[in-house]
Design an enzyme around this catalytic site. Structure first.
Site, PDB file in Angstrom:
ATOM      1  N   SER A 178      35.384  17.700  54.306  1.00 31.03           N
ATOM      2  CA  SER A 178      35.078  16.766  55.493  1.00 31.03           C
ATOM      3  C   SER A 178      36.563  16.452  55.915  1.00 31.03           C
ATOM      4  CB  SER A 178      34.618  15.442  54.659  1.00 31.03           C
ATOM      5  OG  SER A 178      35.826  15.063  53.584  1.00 31.03           O
ATOM      6  N   GLY A 219      35.746  49.135  27.806  1.00 31.10           N
ATOM      7  CA  GLY A 219      35.423  47.692  28.042  1.00 31.10           C
ATOM      8  C   GLY A 219      35.084  47.154  29.642  1.00 31.10           C
ATOM      9  N   ILE A 220      35.528  46.294  29.927  1.00 34.39           N
ATOM     10  CA  ILE A 220      35.161  45.663  31.296  1.00 34.39           C
ATOM     11  C   ILE A 220      35.489  46.734  32.587  1.00 34.39           C
ATOM     12  CG2 ILE A 220      35.513  43.757  33.202  1.00 34.39           C
ATOM     13  CD1 ILE A 220      36.194  42.045  30.653  1.00 34.39           C
ATOM     14  N   GLN A 221      36.831  47.214  32.556  1.00 35.22           N
ATOM     15  CA  GLN A 221      36.960  48.187  33.468  1.00 35.22           C
ATOM     16  C   GLN A 221      36.693  49.572  32.996  1.00 35.22           C
ATOM     17  OE1 GLN A 221      38.400  48.170  36.747  1.00 35.22           O
ATOM     18  NE2 GLN A 221      38.655  45.818  36.823  1.00 35.22           N
ATOM     19  N   GLU A 247      48.386  44.972  25.722  1.00 36.50           N
ATOM     20  CA  GLU A 247      48.833  45.014  24.339  1.00 36.50           C
ATOM     21  C   GLU A 247      48.696  45.934  23.267  1.00 36.50           C
ATOM     22  OE1 GLU A 247      45.228  42.048  24.231  1.00 36.50           O
ATOM     23  OE2 GLU A 247      46.970  42.920  25.718  1.00 36.50           O
ATOM     24  N   HIS A 307      47.016  48.971  35.749  1.00 29.93           N
ATOM     25  CA  HIS A 307      47.894  47.919  35.699  1.00 29.93           C
ATOM     26  C   HIS A 307      49.328  48.653  35.116  1.00 29.93           C
ATOM     27  CE1 HIS A 307      50.084  44.031  35.574  1.00 29.93           C
ATOM     28  NE2 HIS A 307      49.747  43.690  34.255  1.00 29.93           N
ATOM     29  N   GLU A 332      49.321  35.512  38.095  1.00 34.08           N
ATOM     30  CA  GLU A 332      48.569  34.897  36.959  1.00 34.08           C
ATOM     31  C   GLU A 332      49.388  33.690  36.561  1.00 34.08           C
ATOM     32  OE1 GLU A 332      46.707  39.410  35.328  1.00 34.08           O
ATOM     33  OE2 GLU A 332      48.728  38.321  34.426  1.00 34.08           O
ATOM     34  N   GLN A 376      48.092  49.281  24.511  1.00 38.54           N
ATOM     35  CA  GLN A 376      48.449  50.431  25.083  1.00 38.54           C
ATOM     36  C   GLN A 376      49.626  51.134  24.263  1.00 38.54           C
ATOM     37  OE1 GLN A 376      48.654  50.413  29.327  1.00 38.54           O
ATOM     38  NE2 GLN A 376      46.873  49.358  29.666  1.00 38.54           N
TER      39      GLN A 376
END
Length: 336
Positions: free
Chosen positions: A252, A26-28, A84, A108, A195, A86
């Site tokens: 500003s 997937g992403i990683q 979830e 992680h 998170e 793993q």
């Protein structure tokens, strides 16, 4: 001052002659597998057969295999699938192939910290956690740089667990940017806290409550959306680029004075008690158990929250506002 580890602190020789099995594409998973391969590492990919990730891995030049096959063939097994999933995947497809001296790696610490996964004592257990989404891990690598990362060792059976973690960090480009050593406990607890309190939970609730408040006081929802949500990216970009003081320099004087004098009235000392409760739930495992119970029961509560949120006014208005920023041709195409 924290000790930042760089290229000189890592040696790719600790992956010489080893097969690295990336579980999940997937992403990683995709980013790290490609980076490691480009760094000369022998990489194989384990995914469910014929799924989208399987096809992507094959298109990228890998010969993807079933997860159990990859775990059997890998000397280093990188578990890069969602938290979830793993535990089940580990139990069914990885654990039977964790022979003596292998390395189990995570991005992680969730499942190790909360003992959803308890590896055997005769393997190394390490973590390399890039502090960016996978797309950025790949992009910065291709640009000749990398993504800052955390490394940790939970179990050092071989006596070379840290060196292996650093070799992986170097292989994905992390040591070009800088690596900080941590523990599975510290990474997991601070990640979940960030998170829940700020990045996902806190900021989304602050935006939604401010939007609802303005609308309830008679202001146009479109104007409220611009002021409490749309401009958020501009502010976050300033903070990310140079810190909070850099943000004050980029707004500003009126915004700075109002923010410095009024922000503490909204986020006041009462929030510390709430933060303490959230951290306590993380540390004692209550949140992990609640989330895993939710996942294994079919995510009914999560799905209901998603469905309710999609119908909220801020989401409806937001879709209309964002369409204003799309090119004319793109908007016309979307209507046909």
């Amino acid at each position: 001052m924290v000790n930042v580890l760089t290229e000189k602190d890592a040696d790719m020789k600790y992956l010489d002659g080893k097969t690295v099995a990336v579980i999940g594409y997937g992403i990683q998973g995709r980013a790290q597998a490609l980076n490691l391969r480009d760094s000369g590492v022998d990489v194989i990919v384990g995914v469910r057969k014929n799924g989208e990730s399987y096809r992507q891995a094959r298109d990228d030049g890998f010969e993807p295999m079933e997860i159990s096959e990859a775990a059997d063939a890998g000397d280093v097994i990188m578990v890069l699938i969602p938290d979830e999933t793993q535990e089940r995947v580990y139990r069914e497809s990885i654990m039977p192939h964790l022979t003596e001296g292998k390395t189990l790696e995570f991005a992680h610490g969730f499942n190790i910290r909360f003992r959803r996964i308890v590896p055997p004592a005769n393997v190394d257990v390490i973590m390399v956690a890039p502090k960016a989404p996978g797309a950025m891990v790949r992009k910065t690598f291709l640009e000749g740089f990398g993504t800052p990362s955390l490394v940790a060792v939970e179990q050092d059976y071989t006596g070379k667990a840290f060196q292996t973690a650093m070799a992986i960090a170097k292989g994905i480009g992390a040591t070009r940017a800088g690596v900080i050593r941590t523990t599975f406990t510290e990474e997991t607890e601070t990640d979940l806290f960030g998170e829940q309190v700020v990045l996902c939970g806190g900021i989304s609730q602050l935006i939604k409550r401010a939007f609802d408040f303005l609308v309830s006081r008679g202001y146009q929802p479109e104007i409220a959306y611009f002021e409490v949500l749309h401009e958020m990216k501009l502010i976050v970009d300033l903070i990310q680029a140079g810190g909070i003081e850099n943000m004050w320099d980029g707004v500003s004087n009126t915004a700075e004075y109002g923010g410095r004098t009024r922000g503490g009235r909204v986020i006041d000392e009462h929030y510390e008690a709430a933060m303490d409760r959230i951290l306590r739930d993380i540390k004692d495992g209550s949140f992990a158990k609640e989330w895993m119970d939710e996942y294994y029961s079919g995510q009914k509560n999560l799905d209901a929250m998603r469905e309710k949120a999609r119908k909220e006014q801020i989401e409806v208005i937001g879709k209309e506002i964002r369409a204003m920023f799309r090119p004319v041709k793109e908007r016309a195409s979307a209507r046909t």
